[in-house]
Design a protein around this motif. Structure first.
Motif, PDB file in Angstrom:
ATOM      1  N   ASP A  87       0.813  -5.204   0.421  1.00  0.00           N
ATOM      2  CA  ASP A  87       1.835  -5.521   1.415  1.00  0.00           C
ATOM      3  C   ASP A  87       3.018  -6.247   0.770  1.00  0.00           C
ATOM      4  N   VAL A  88       2.727  -7.244  -0.061  1.00  0.00           N
ATOM      5  CA  VAL A  88       3.781  -8.002  -0.747  1.00  0.00           C
ATOM      6  C   VAL A  88       4.569  -7.076  -1.676  1.00  0.00           C
ATOM      7  N   ALA A  89       3.866  -6.218  -2.390  1.00  0.00           N
ATOM      8  CA  ALA A  89       4.546  -5.299  -3.320  1.00  0.00           C
ATOM      9  C   ALA A  89       5.442  -4.327  -2.566  1.00  0.00           C
ATOM     10  N   LEU A  90       4.992  -3.828  -1.436  1.00  0.00           N
ATOM     11  CA  LEU A  90       5.834  -2.912  -0.648  1.00  0.00           C
ATOM     12  C   LEU A  90       7.066  -3.630  -0.102  1.00  0.00           C
ATOM     13  N   GLN A  91       6.891  -4.875   0.298  1.00  0.00           N
ATOM     14  CA  GLN A  91       8.056  -5.656   0.748  1.00  0.00           C
ATOM     15  C   GLN A  91       9.049  -5.826  -0.396  1.00  0.00           C
ATOM     16  N   GLY A  92       8.518  -6.056  -1.608  1.00  0.00           N
ATOM     17  CA  GLY A  92       9.384  -6.177  -2.777  1.00  0.00           C
ATOM     18  C   GLY A  92      10.124  -4.877  -3.061  1.00  0.00           C
ATOM     19  N   ALA A  93       9.420  -3.763  -2.929  1.00  0.00           N
ATOM     20  CA  ALA A  93      10.051  -2.457  -3.171  1.00  0.00           C
ATOM     21  C   ALA A  93      11.150  -2.190  -2.147  1.00  0.00           C
ATOM     22  N   GLU A  94      10.926  -2.616  -0.909  1.00  0.00           N
ATOM     23  CA  GLU A  94      11.920  -2.406   0.149  1.00  0.00           C
ATOM     24  C   GLU A  94      13.132  -3.317   0.003  1.00  0.00           C
ATOM     25  N   SER A  95      12.955  -4.433  -0.694  1.00  0.00           N
ATOM     26  CA  SER A  95      14.038  -5.412  -0.774  1.00  0.00           C
ATOM     27  C   SER A  95      14.906  -5.253  -2.021  1.00  0.00           C
ATOM     28  N   THR A  96      14.624  -4.265  -2.849  1.00  0.00           N
ATOM     29  CA  THR A  96      15.424  -4.093  -4.072  1.00  0.00           C
ATOM     30  C   THR A  96      16.111  -2.729  -4.060  1.00  0.00           C
ATOM     31  N   THR A  97      17.224  -2.686  -4.763  1.00  0.00           N
ATOM     32  CA  THR A  97      17.919  -1.401  -4.933  1.00  0.00           C
ATOM     33  C   THR A  97      17.789  -0.908  -6.376  1.00  0.00           C
ATOM     34  N   ASP A  98      17.216  -1.738  -7.238  1.00  0.00           N
ATOM     35  CA  ASP A  98      17.021  -1.371  -8.640  1.00  0.00           C
ATOM     36  C   ASP A  98      15.855  -0.379  -8.724  1.00  0.00           C
ATOM     37  N   PRO A  99      16.114   0.844  -9.206  1.00  0.00           N
ATOM     38  CA  PRO A  99      15.058   1.866  -9.253  1.00  0.00           C
ATOM     39  C   PRO A  99      13.854   1.451 -10.104  1.00  0.00           C
ATOM     40  N   ASP A 100      14.104   0.751 -11.214  1.00  0.00           N
ATOM     41  CA  ASP A 100      12.992   0.313 -12.063  1.00  0.00           C
ATOM     42  C   ASP A 100      12.122  -0.705 -11.332  1.00  0.00           C
ATOM     43  N   GLU A 101      12.732  -1.671 -10.668  1.00  0.00           N
ATOM     44  CA  GLU A 101      11.996  -2.673  -9.898  1.00  0.00           C
ATOM     45  C   GLU A 101      11.240  -2.004  -8.750  1.00  0.00           C
ATOM     46  N   MET A 102      11.899  -1.068  -8.075  1.00  0.00           N
ATOM     47  CA  MET A 102      11.278  -0.367  -6.966  1.00  0.00           C
ATOM     48  C   MET A 102      10.028   0.376  -7.459  1.00  0.00           C
ATOM     49  N   PHE A 103      10.155   1.017  -8.621  1.00  0.00           N
ATOM     50  CA  PHE A 103       9.023   1.749  -9.191  1.00  0.00           C
ATOM     51  C   PHE A 103       7.865   0.796  -9.494  1.00  0.00           C
ATOM     52  N   LYS A 104       8.170  -0.361 -10.107  1.00  0.00           N
ATOM     53  CA  LYS A 104       7.130  -1.335 -10.444  1.00  0.00           C
ATOM     54  C   LYS A 104       6.415  -1.841  -9.194  1.00  0.00           C
ATOM     55  N   PHE A 105       7.188  -2.204  -8.188  1.00  0.00           N
ATOM     56  CA  PHE A 105       6.576  -2.685  -6.947  1.00  0.00           C
ATOM     57  C   PHE A 105       5.717  -1.600  -6.290  1.00  0.00           C
ATOM     58  N   THR A 106       6.230  -0.372  -6.284  1.00  0.00           N
ATOM     59  CA  THR A 106       5.500   0.741  -5.663  1.00  0.00           C
ATOM     60  C   THR A 106       4.211   1.020  -6.421  1.00  0.00           C
ATOM     61  N   LYS A 107       4.275   0.925  -7.733  1.00  0.00           N
ATOM     62  CA  LYS A 107       3.090   1.151  -8.562  1.00  0.00           C
ATOM     63  C   LYS A 107       2.031   0.082  -8.276  1.00  0.00           C
TER      64      LYS A 107
END
Length: 160
Positions: A87-107
């Motif tokens: 849940d925390v990681a998905l919130q992080g992915a939703e709150s960033t526009t950086d594709p690399d950060e989004m990928f890390k959070f999603t992973k």
């Protein structure tokens, strides 16, 4: 000086016996006691035998039940932590526009969901195994009852 050393060893041995006895009285099995007190299973067996504390089949069965229940509770807590992490990681992915950060959070979220699912499957299989063991015990008892009834009828008596 040697006397002080011997006295310290005797106190340490006495403390170990007291610790083992406390864990034995709490219903722990030999392996759990050894792990709890930091001694080998051989040493635990030696001390228990010297004090007349027996590890019979019933005691071992109860110790295994306690261990299985504890392991199940630990799995459920860990699964809950994985769900929270996802849940925390998905919130992080939703709150960033950086594709690399989004990928890390999603992973992280995907791995956490996968591990939660694996733990859930293990817990489900454990419950099913327990249910199967209960059913097998009931079936065995029923078989004994049927055999007893058949034997009574063969001898002209009344079935139980």
């Amino acid at each position: 000086m040697a006397t002080d050393h011997s006295k310290a060893q005797d106190e340490k041995a006495s403390d170990l016996v007291d610790q083992i006895h406390a864990h034995y009285d709490a219903g722990l099995g030999r392996n759990a006691i050894a792990k709890a007190v930091g001694a080998s299973t051989w040493r635990v067996s030696q001390i228990c035998q010297a004090n007349g504390w027996d590890f019979d089949q019933e005691r071992t069965r109860r110790a295994v039940e306690v261990h299985v229940a504890s392991a199940g509770e630990q799995r459920r807590k860990l699964a809950s932590r994985f769900r929270n992490l996802a849940d925390v990681a998905l919130q992080g992915a939703e709150s960033t526009t950086d594709p690399d950060e989004m990928f890390k959070f999603t992973k992280v979220a995907a791995v956490s969901v996968d591990k939660d699912d694996v733990l859930d499957q293990v817990d489900r299989r454990s419950r099913e195994s327990s249910d199967m063991a209960t059913a097998a015990g009931m079936f065995t008892a029923f078989g004994a009852l049927v055999r007893g009834a058949a034997a009574a009828q063969d001898q002209g008596g009344e079935p139980p």
